[in-house]
Design a protein around this motif. Structure first.
Motif, PDB file in Angstrom:
ATOM      1  N   LYS A   1      25.611  -3.363 -37.713  1.00  8.78           N
ATOM      2  CA  LYS A   1      25.348  -3.278 -39.177  1.00  8.78           C
ATOM      3  C   LYS A   1      25.058  -4.190 -39.845  1.00  8.78           C
ATOM      4  O   LYS A   1      25.309  -3.994 -41.066  1.00  8.78           O
ATOM      5  N   LYS A   2      24.267  -5.033 -39.614  1.00  6.84           N
ATOM      6  CA  LYS A   2      23.410  -6.150 -40.409  1.00  6.84           C
ATOM      7  C   LYS A   2      22.176  -6.557 -39.843  1.00  6.84           C
ATOM      8  O   LYS A   2      21.874  -6.654 -38.582  1.00  6.84           O
ATOM      9  N   TRP A   3      21.305  -7.057 -40.692  1.00  5.29           N
ATOM     10  CA  TRP A   3      20.191  -7.833 -40.609  1.00  5.29           C
ATOM     11  C   TRP A   3      20.426  -9.098 -39.722  1.00  5.29           C
ATOM     12  O   TRP A   3      21.240  -9.890 -40.178  1.00  5.29           O
TER      13      TRP A   3
ATOM     14  N   LYS B   1      13.134 -10.719 -38.546  1.00  6.21           N
ATOM     15  CA  LYS B   1      14.764 -10.092 -38.581  1.00  6.21           C
ATOM     16  C   LYS B   1      14.389  -8.727 -38.108  1.00  6.21           C
ATOM     17  O   LYS B   1      13.330  -8.186 -37.977  1.00  6.21           O
ATOM     18  N   ARG B   2      15.818  -8.303 -37.535  1.00  6.09           N
ATOM     19  CA  ARG B   2      15.775  -7.084 -36.894  1.00  6.09           C
ATOM     20  C   ARG B   2      17.321  -6.460 -37.289  1.00  6.09           C
ATOM     21  O   ARG B   2      18.093  -7.256 -37.453  1.00  6.09           O
ATOM     22  N   TYR B   3      17.447  -5.126 -37.528  1.00  3.38           N
ATOM     23  CA  TYR B   3      18.611  -4.693 -37.936  1.00  3.38           C
ATOM     24  C   TYR B   3      19.486  -4.379 -36.660  1.00  3.38           C
ATOM     25  O   TYR B   3      18.730  -3.797 -35.747  1.00  3.38           O
ATOM     26  N   ASP B   4      20.691  -4.746 -36.806  1.00  7.96           N
ATOM     27  CA  ASP B   4      21.474  -4.590 -35.403  1.00  7.96           C
ATOM     28  C   ASP B   4      22.320  -3.639 -35.777  1.00  7.96           C
ATOM     29  O   ASP B   4      23.288  -3.500 -36.546  1.00  7.96           O
ATOM     30  N   THR B   5      22.279  -2.268 -35.034  1.00 10.21           N
ATOM     31  CA  THR B   5      22.833  -1.061 -35.631  1.00 10.21           C
ATOM     32  C   THR B   5      24.333  -1.378 -35.131  1.00 10.21           C
ATOM     33  O   THR B   5      25.182  -0.377 -35.692  1.00 10.21           O
TER      34      THR B   5
ATOM     35  N   PHE C   1      13.323  -0.875 -37.682  1.00 15.36           N
ATOM     36  CA  PHE C   1      14.251  -1.648 -38.498  1.00 15.36           C
ATOM     37  C   PHE C   1      13.847  -3.334 -38.173  1.00 15.36           C
ATOM     38  O   PHE C   1      14.619  -3.825 -37.612  1.00 15.36           O
TER      39      PHE C   1
END
Length: 172
Positions: A167-169, A160-164, A148
């Motif tokens: 729940k957003k980039w 950018k990284r997706y923050d689980t 991600f």
């Protein structure tokens, strides 16, 4: 139907557009619903070479895949046009000697599940992309990248990284 007996594996319904250059068919394994558009070059060079393209992969025109060891593209990935993916590169340590006479570095290259590779990108030897990575257009990617993430630039870096949890980039 014409290709199936020549490949290590060729599952239906898959498509390979002509013209195409393929070296060592038997070392290439293609899953279901793989679309490879025209003017691609797919090469397995050496006795241990292997290219694995899993199910539901879409590949734009002018792809160049070169494998000396293992090069793997996971399922549900999309690769845009004019992309190079390789598992080998030449060193340039002997000044005054032709590059093709220099030692080669060979490292496994892996594209994670659900990844997207933009137009003109270069995926260098030893690159490991986690699942659902996005590689920007014209990026030159080398190294290990987690799941991600958005990777851009030459040399490439994560922006950018997706923050689980959120729940957003998020920008890096």
């Amino acid at each position: 139907l014409l290709y199936k007996p020549f490949f290590g594996k060729f599952s239906f319904p898959s498509y390979i557009g002509k013209p195409i250059y393929i070296n060592n068919f038997k070392k290439i394994f293609i899953g279901k619903r793989v679309r490879i558009f025209p003017n691609s070059r797919i090469e397995c060079i050496g006795k241990d070479a292997k290219i694995i393209i899993h199910d539901n992969v879409s590949i734009g025109h002018n792809l160049h895949l070169t494998a000396f060891s293992t090069l793997e593209i996971s399922k549900n990935s999309t690769i845009s046009s004019n992309v190079l993916i390789t598992d080998n590169k030449h060193t340039y340590t002997k000044i005054g000697h032709h590059i093709m006479t220099q030692k080669s570095v060979i490292k496994k290259t892996f594209i994670g599940e659900n990844s997207f590779i933009g137009t003109g990108a270069v995926i260098d030897a030893g690159t490991i992309l986690g699942k659902q990575c996005i590689v920007g257009a014209n990026a030159v990617v080398s190294g290990l990248y987690p799941d991600f993430c958005v990777i851009v630039g030459a040399p490439a870096r994560i922006i950018k990284r997706y923050d689980t949890n959120a729940k957003k980039w998020k920008k890096v």
